[in-house]
Design a protein around this motif. Structure first.
Motif, short mmCIF file in Angstrom:
data_model
loop_
_atom_site.label_atom_id
_atom_site.label_comp_id
_atom_site.label_asym_id
_atom_site.label_seq_id
_atom_site.Cartn_x
_atom_site.Cartn_y
_atom_site.Cartn_z
N LEU A 10 36.38 -15.62 -4.29
CA LEU A 10 35.38 -14.61 -4.39
C LEU A 10 35.01 -13.90 -3.36
O LEU A 10 34.93 -14.43 -2.18
CB LEU A 10 33.80 -15.30 -4.86
CG LEU A 10 32.91 -14.40 -5.10
CD1 LEU A 10 33.02 -13.51 -6.26
CD2 LEU A 10 31.55 -15.09 -5.25
N VAL A 11 35.38 -12.56 -3.31
CA VAL A 11 35.16 -11.59 -2.33
C VAL A 11 33.64 -10.94 -2.56
O VAL A 11 33.69 -10.31 -3.47
CB VAL A 11 36.22 -10.51 -2.09
CG1 VAL A 11 36.07 -9.83 -1.05
CG2 VAL A 11 37.61 -11.39 -1.99
N ALA A 27 34.78 -13.99 1.94
CA ALA A 27 35.58 -14.57 1.08
C ALA A 27 35.58 -16.24 0.93
O ALA A 27 35.64 -16.74 1.84
CB ALA A 27 37.17 -14.24 1.41
N ARG A 28 35.21 -16.36 -0.23
CA ARG A 28 35.00 -17.91 -0.57
C ARG A 28 36.23 -18.50 -1.43
O ARG A 28 36.31 -17.88 -2.54
CB ARG A 28 33.66 -18.32 -1.11
CG ARG A 28 33.41 -19.79 -1.63
CD ARG A 28 31.78 -19.86 -1.83
NE ARG A 28 31.99 -19.56 -3.41
CZ ARG A 28 30.95 -18.93 -3.88
NH1 ARG A 28 30.15 -18.54 -3.42
NH2 ARG A 28 30.96 -18.63 -5.35
N ALA A 71 42.41 -10.56 0.58
CA ALA A 71 41.40 -12.03 0.33
C ALA A 71 42.51 -13.14 0.48
O ALA A 71 42.16 -14.15 0.83
CB ALA A 71 40.78 -11.77 -0.81
N ARG A 72 43.76 -13.04 -0.30
CA ARG A 72 44.69 -14.16 -0.22
C ARG A 72 45.06 -14.54 1.08
O ARG A 72 45.41 -15.76 1.58
CB ARG A 72 45.89 -13.74 -1.08
CG ARG A 72 45.27 -14.00 -2.82
CD ARG A 72 46.66 -13.65 -3.63
NE ARG A 72 46.44 -13.35 -4.98
CZ ARG A 72 46.05 -12.33 -5.52
NH1 ARG A 72 46.19 -11.35 -4.92
NH2 ARG A 72 45.62 -12.58 -7.04
N HIS A 118 46.61 -17.82 -7.87
CA HIS A 118 45.55 -17.64 -7.05
C HIS A 118 44.90 -16.40 -7.32
O HIS A 118 45.45 -15.28 -7.16
CB HIS A 118 45.89 -17.65 -5.67
CG HIS A 118 44.89 -17.44 -4.91
ND1 HIS A 118 44.89 -17.63 -3.30
CD2 HIS A 118 43.46 -17.08 -4.92
CE1 HIS A 118 43.97 -17.32 -2.48
NE2 HIS A 118 43.03 -17.32 -3.48
N GLU A 119 43.45 -16.43 -8.30
CA GLU A 119 43.00 -15.16 -8.64
C GLU A 119 42.15 -14.79 -7.59
O GLU A 119 41.25 -15.62 -6.81
CB GLU A 119 42.25 -15.44 -9.83
CG GLU A 119 41.01 -16.09 -9.78
CD GLU A 119 40.54 -16.71 -11.09
OE1 GLU A 119 40.98 -16.41 -12.02
OE2 GLU A 119 39.25 -17.54 -10.89
N VAL A 120 41.73 -13.49 -7.23
CA VAL A 120 40.70 -12.84 -6.56
C VAL A 120 39.90 -12.30 -7.61
O VAL A 120 39.94 -11.40 -8.19
CB VAL A 120 41.24 -12.03 -5.57
CG1 VAL A 120 40.21 -11.39 -4.67
CG2 VAL A 120 42.34 -12.80 -4.66
N VAL A 121 38.42 -12.76 -7.41
CA VAL A 121 37.35 -12.18 -8.20
C VAL A 121 36.43 -11.26 -7.05
O VAL A 121 36.11 -12.11 -6.15
CB VAL A 121 36.54 -13.24 -8.82
CG1 VAL A 121 35.35 -12.60 -9.61
CG2 VAL A 121 37.43 -13.85 -9.66
#
Length: 154
Positions: A10-11, A27-28, A71-72, A118-121
């Motif tokens: 989560l960003v 970023a969590r 983020a990744r 690995h998704e980024v939201v």
């Protein structure tokens, strides 16, 4: 027993009043389990970008894709110090995340964890802020690889 099915980062914007000339985000990283639970893995990461003055709006120069890629990287293995290797840092990173999961009662393997989706939201505030970018001045239609609605030059 629940298993890890994917990683999710989560960003979200940091601070109460974002400045259009800079973007600071947190970023969590979480592990998403097969039973729907989420296990926090890292909650101390983030980054900032700036246009370095001049009144330019950072949102004209950053894309969602770039935010996702950064983020990744930010929640991934750290760069090695002097005398260290990328492989050692990766092994330490994935081993550390696996230990966090095990302490939470979730069996995990570092090699498998490293290769999960690995998704980024993007958080609600960040999505809203990105959507308020100043409109580009009128000009010629985009050509070549430019796409209408893109976030601007890189």
């Amino acid at each position: 027993m629940a298993e890890v099915t994917r990683l999710s980062t989560l960003v979200e914007l940091d601070g109460e009043r974002p400045n259009p000339e800079e973007m600071a985000v947190s970023a969590r990283l979480e592990a998403v389990l097969s039973d729907g639970r989420r296990v926090p893995l890292l909650d101390d990461r983030g980054w900032a970008e700036s246009t370095h003055g001049g009144g330019a709006d950072i949102r004209e120069f950053v894309s969602v894709g770039e935010i996702e890629e950064t983020a990744r990287t930010v929640v991934g293995p750290d760069e090695p110090g002097e005398g260290g290797t990328h492989e050692e840092m990766a092994a330490d990173h994935w081993g550390h995340l696996t230990d966090i999961l095990r302490r939470g009662g979730v069996a995990a393997d570092p090699a498998e964890l490293e290769h999960l989706p690995h998704e980024v939201v993007l958080g609600e505030r960040l999505r809203e802020w990105l959507g308020r970018a100043r409109p580009s001045p009128p000009g010629p239609a985009p050509t070549g690889g430019d796409q209408p609605g893109s976030a601007g030059p890189k």
